[in-house]
Write a protein that holds these residues in place. Structure first.
Motif, PDB file in Angstrom:
ATOM      1  N   GLU A 293      -2.640   3.306   1.669  1.00 13.37           N
ATOM      2  CA  GLU A 293      -3.463   3.202   0.630  1.00 13.37           C
ATOM      3  C   GLU A 293      -4.367   2.478   1.267  1.00 13.37           C
ATOM      4  N   ARG A 294      -4.304   1.163   1.983  1.00 10.04           N
ATOM      5  CA  ARG A 294      -5.950   0.632   2.002  1.00 10.04           C
ATOM      6  C   ARG A 294      -6.559   1.222   3.167  1.00 10.04           C
TER       7      ARG A 294
ATOM      8  N   VAL B 298      -6.800   4.628   3.025  1.00  9.06           N
ATOM      9  CA  VAL B 298      -7.907   5.355   2.560  1.00  9.06           C
ATOM     10  C   VAL B 298      -8.649   4.928   1.647  1.00  9.06           C
ATOM     11  N   LYS B 299      -8.824   3.231   1.152  1.00 11.56           N
ATOM     12  CA  LYS B 299      -9.383   2.952   0.752  1.00 11.56           C
ATOM     13  C   LYS B 299     -10.248   1.944   1.948  1.00 11.56           C
ATOM     14  N   THR B 300     -10.034   2.624   3.302  1.00 19.19           N
ATOM     15  CA  THR B 300     -11.293   1.771   3.904  1.00 19.19           C
ATOM     16  C   THR B 300     -11.116   0.111   3.801  1.00 19.19           C
ATOM     17  N   LYS B 301      -9.881   0.151   3.868  1.00 23.40           N
ATOM     18  CA  LYS B 301      -9.420  -1.645   3.325  1.00 23.40           C
ATOM     19  C   LYS B 301      -8.242  -2.371   4.494  1.00 23.40           C
ATOM     20  N   ARG B 302      -8.252  -1.888   5.710  1.00 23.56           N
ATOM     21  CA  ARG B 302      -7.230  -2.329   5.826  1.00 23.56           C
ATOM     22  C   ARG B 302      -7.074  -3.393   6.668  1.00 23.56           C
TER      23      ARG B 302
ATOM     24  N   THR C 282      -8.828  13.193   2.766  1.00 19.80           N
ATOM     25  CA  THR C 282      -8.414  12.642   2.891  1.00 19.80           C
ATOM     26  C   THR C 282      -8.076  11.101   3.452  1.00 19.80           C
TER      27      THR C 282
ATOM     28  N   LYS D  87      -4.813  10.918   2.958  1.00 18.94           N
ATOM     29  CA  LYS D  87      -4.090  10.295   1.813  1.00 18.94           C
ATOM     30  C   LYS D  87      -2.672  11.104   2.503  1.00 18.94           C
TER      31      LYS D  87
END
Length: 237
Positions: free
Chosen positions: A62-63, A65-69, A230, A232
């Motif tokens: 999820e991180r 996918v949301k570019t919050k790695r 995506t 995901k």
């Protein structure tokens, strides 16, 4: 990660005792102990359950996918730490496709994942043996068979492509999934990809070593489907 396997001491002596007594398959022999466990390997701390391990994978994706790695465990200090021994929490049986690198799409780092990759994410004898080692010896709590959208190996199996060398052995392993999914509604390639994922999950579950760990609630085996567009990963069931 604090609760230990109560009966497992993964020194060579302890491993052999566990392999002969707790699992009772004879798969772990003195040869395996001497060749692969020349130095003592400590088991992964057992405070992470199979469900928590799976959730850690999904949270990392999820991180991604949301570019919050967070890019965890990728420092030099982590490199030094895991050089002394590995304690991965999850195993991945993934496709060799260059667009699906496990540590990146799950936002993990050095020593976190025990990864086997092969075109078509098929569970060969050698792949199963590797994953048995990852779960029994190293202590991974979840195995995810990760297929992906528009898999070239599955597409070639659908088309019955004529291929050179040993590529055909991969397609032969996928053909039963193509056959079992051919009458389903929807996208033919996606259906076959997901059927193949589930077939490999069942093949892993037929392993005596892995099935015993599942019964002991020390392991979970699941299927995952990666969306190339995506990033995901969704659970396949």
């Amino acid at each position: 990660m604090s609760r230990q396997h109560p009966q497992i001491n993964l020194s060579r002596r302890g491993l052999l005792k566990f392999g002969a007594g707790a699992i009772g398959t004879g798969v772990l022999t003195a040869g395996l102990g001497s060749n692969l466990l020349a130095a003592e390997i400590k088991s992964v701390p057992d405070d992470i359950t199979p469900d928590k391990a799976l959730q850690e994978l999904l949270d990392g994706n999820e991180r991604f996918v949301k570019t919050k790695r967070r890019n965890p465990n990728q420092t030099h200090s982590r490199l030094v730490e895991v050089a002394k021994g590995q304690k991965p929490f999850a195993s991945i049986l993934g496709c060799a496709d260059s667009r699906v690198p496990s540590e990146i799409v799950f936002d993990q780092g050095l020593g976190d994942l025990f990864v086997c990759r092969i075109a078509g994410n098929i569970a060969t004898t050698q792949q199963i043996g590797s994953l048995e080692f990852g779960s029994l010896v190293l202590g991974t709590k979840v195995i995810m068979v990760m297929g992906h959208e528009r898999c070239g190996a599955v597409e070639a199996a659908i088309k019955g492509a004529e291929v050179p060398g040993r590529i055909g052995s991969l397609l032969e392993a996928i053909k039963p999934s193509v056959e079992s999914s051919k009458d389903k509604e929807g996208d033919k390639l996606e259906n076959a990809c997901k059927a193949n994922i589930l077939a490999q999950v069942e093949k892993l579950k037929s392993s005596t070593v892995l099935s015993e760990l599942i019964k002991a609630e020390k392991l979970k085996i699941v299927g995952g489907y990666y969306d190339l567009d995506t990033g995901k990963i969704s659970i396949v069931s």
